[in-house]
Design an enzyme around this catalytic site. Structure first.
Site, PDB file in Angstrom:
ATOM      1  N   HIS A 152      77.443  22.999 -71.187  1.00  0.00           N
ATOM      2  CA  HIS A 152      77.065  24.406 -71.357  1.00  0.00           C
ATOM      3  C   HIS A 152      77.515  24.977 -72.698  1.00  0.00           C
ATOM      4  O   HIS A 152      78.360  24.406 -73.396  1.00  0.00           O
ATOM      5  CB  HIS A 152      77.611  25.256 -70.201  1.00  0.00           C
ATOM      6  CG  HIS A 152      79.111  25.337 -70.140  1.00  0.00           C
ATOM      7  ND1 HIS A 152      79.835  26.307 -70.799  1.00  0.00           N
ATOM      8  CD2 HIS A 152      80.021  24.586 -69.476  1.00  0.00           C
ATOM      9  CE1 HIS A 152      81.132  26.154 -70.546  1.00  0.00           C
ATOM     10  NE2 HIS A 152      81.267  25.110 -69.743  1.00  0.00           N
ATOM     11  N   CYS A 198      84.262  21.069 -67.263  1.00  0.00           N
ATOM     12  CA  CYS A 198      82.904  20.941 -67.779  1.00  0.00           C
ATOM     13  C   CYS A 198      82.928  20.720 -69.292  1.00  0.00           C
ATOM     14  O   CYS A 198      83.942  20.915 -69.949  1.00  0.00           O
ATOM     15  CB  CYS A 198      82.078  22.171 -67.424  1.00  0.00           C
ATOM     16  SG  CYS A 198      81.667  22.274 -65.673  1.00  0.00           S
TER      17      CYS A 198
END
Length: 533
Positions: A425, A444
């Site tokens: 992301h 992440c």
């Protein structure tokens, strides 16, 4: 085939020709051969079933050229397994040869037949999928290793000829071959005495002179970053060599030999060789089919790449999980299915209870940029809730950050749905990408150039991917965009690898995973040659 292999093959041929008449009986019900094979494979159901299905036809001990070729190929493979950084000690080749030479009866042949199949199955598994099990080494190694069944290995062996299947089961990637070449180079260096005298850990920079500069220069000459010279000065030539070393080791290429750079320069050849052994094992863990187009995230390199037909077509810096037990990014492979433009951030339960709940208990208006929602998705009035009555176990609410430029996920996320809740992301924290070590996230992977990453992915399905992306982005609405062809994603961790131009790269073991893998390899019997600096 080497002279040694040919000599061994001729010995085996002579040995087995002497009893070849017995082999003809192998398929006959109740023969000594059949009984010996059945007896020897009673604890290995896969091999036992293979022989039952094939009427106990011999794979190894026949007198035909095909049988002889398989025997020779197996001995050759076992004798050279250490070339792959795998332990020769797992296979007692000398004892195996002695048994084959001593075979005199049909029963002897049956016992040897079964033993050869068992050894072959172990070898095939080791060389193709690794000698260790990732999940038993570290909690972050959640990779599912693809392992062919023993029966499949035997079937494919019989269907081939000679060395064919032995070549096939080795990892076929260019990276694997390049790592094997580097392994040999480092082992040769160790035999020659290594890189010589280390450099005192201090700060050296352009304009310095003296004994420590000479030691730095000599070390870099031995490593191949500098042509031989006797100059005692930290000049532009030495500065360029330091920068080249820094680039090849994931350090900020400022040309200053500070504590961090000199520490890496002083690492012995044996440390780099261990990293290569571990990288070879990691390469064996990866899927055989990576995908003509795939995404490769090397956590140790803090990078994310798109690879098309073996060529890196896009690369960007990445931030990985913080080096704590609950935040380290895991290693696994999956398929990217879609991206979400203008994403909401649905706060993970662990962050809610560990980070946000204590703040809400102290002040109900804390983290005001996050919406608190009930089970029906309705926003909760903070003023009407006594947060002190809840614990991490019974907190009944969810939390969500709506789309915005300040959203924790930035303006786009890339999804390959998985049980680990990991994805790639954007992020509003752009300054982190300037750091040398980029381990800051909750697990992440954050991308420095998420928009460009999106354009590259969309280029396969949109005529003008940039315009398409921004048209969706400008709506401000959370929008899911499917990838027409899902893209394999491989989250790896490689402290030693070879770049596209053949340049060898090393990185620091930020999560301490390579050390654990090396220890597991040692327990399996892997050992370095005599170690020098």
């Amino acid at each position: 085939m080497s002279f040694v292999s040919r000599a061994r093959s001729s010995v085996f041929a002579a040995t087995f020709v002497a009893v070849s008449a017995s082999v003809a009986l192998a398929g006959t019900s109740g023969t000594a051969f059949q009984m010996a094979v059945a007896e020897s494979t009673i604890s290995n159901t896969a091999i036992a079933e293979f022989y039952r299905k094939n009427a106990f036809d011999p794979v190894w001990v026949g007198s035909t050229p095909e049988h002889e070729a398989r025997r020779a190929a197996l001995i050759k493979a076992l004798s050279t397994i250490d070339m792959h950084g795998l332990p020769r000690a797992r296979y007692d080749v000398s004892a195996l040869i002695a048994k084959m030479q001593d075979a005199r009866t049909t029963r002897d042949l049956g016992l040897i037949e079964a033993e050869l199949s068992q050894i072959f199955a172990k070898y095939a598994n080791d060389i193709q999928s690794g000698v260790t099990s990732p999940s038993q080494i570290d909690a972050g190694l959640v990779r599912d290793v693809e392992r062919r069944s023993t029966q499949e290995h035997l079937k494919r062996l019989v269907a081939g000829d000679g060395d064919e299947y032995f070549r096939e089961i080795m990892p076929q990637s260019r990276q694997y071959r390049a790592l094997m070449k580097q392994k040999i180079a480092l082992e040769t260096l160790i035999e020659q005495g290594g890189w010589g005298e280390t450099v005192p850990v201090t700060k050296l920079e352009r304009g310095d002179t003296g004994a420590n500069v000479i030691k730095l220069r000599n070390r870099l000459v031995a490593m191949g970053y500098l042509k031989p010279t006797a100059s005692p000065n930290y000049d532009d030539v030495l500065l360029a060599a330091v920068q080249a070393f820094q680039t090849a080791h994931g350090l900020e290429p400022d040309g200053v030999a500070g504590n961090g750079t000199i520490t890496e320069i002083n690492r012995p050849v044996s440390d780099r060789l261990k990293a290569v052994y571990v990288a070879l094992e990691r390469e064996r863990w990866l899927p055989e089919e990576r995908g003509e187009r795939h995404i490769l995230v090397n956590q140790a390199d803090f990078s994310a790449k798109i690879v098309d037909d073996g060529q890196v077509t896009f690369e960007t810096r990445a931030v990985i999980g913080k080096n704590t037990h609950d935040r380290r990014s895991p290693e696994f492979s999956d398929e990217m299915e879609h991206m979400v433009i203008n994403p909401s951030w649905y706060v993970p339960r662990s962050i809610i209870t560990k980070e946000y709940l204590p703040k809400l208990q102290a002040n109900p208006n804390a983290v005001g940029h996050i919406q608190i929602t009930d089970r029906g998705g309705r926003q909760v009035n903070r003023g009407a809730v006594d947060f002190t009555q809840f614990t991490a176990r019974n907190f009944p609410f969810s939390m969500r950050q709506p789309p915005s430029r300040s959203n924790a996920l930035g303006l786009v996320k890339f999804m390959f749905p998985n049980k680990h809740n990991i994805y790639l992301h954007d992020t509003p924290q752009k300054s982190l990408f300037a750091r040398e070590v980029r381990a800051f996230s909750h697990g992440c992977i954050r991308l420095a150039q998420p928009f460009e990453f999106a354009y590259a992915l969309l280029a396969k399905q949109e005529e003008d991917p940039k315009s398409f992306f921004h048209r969706v982005l400008n709506t401000g609405k959370e929008t899911k965009v499917n990838l027409e062809n899902p893209v394999p994603v491989h989250l790896i961790y490689r402290t030693a690898y070879v770049g596209p131009k053949g340049e060898v790269q090393y990185r620091r073991d930020v999560y301490d995973r390579d050390r654990k893998i090396w220890e597991a390899l040692q327990k399996a019997g892997v050992a370095l040659p005599d170690v020098q600096g």
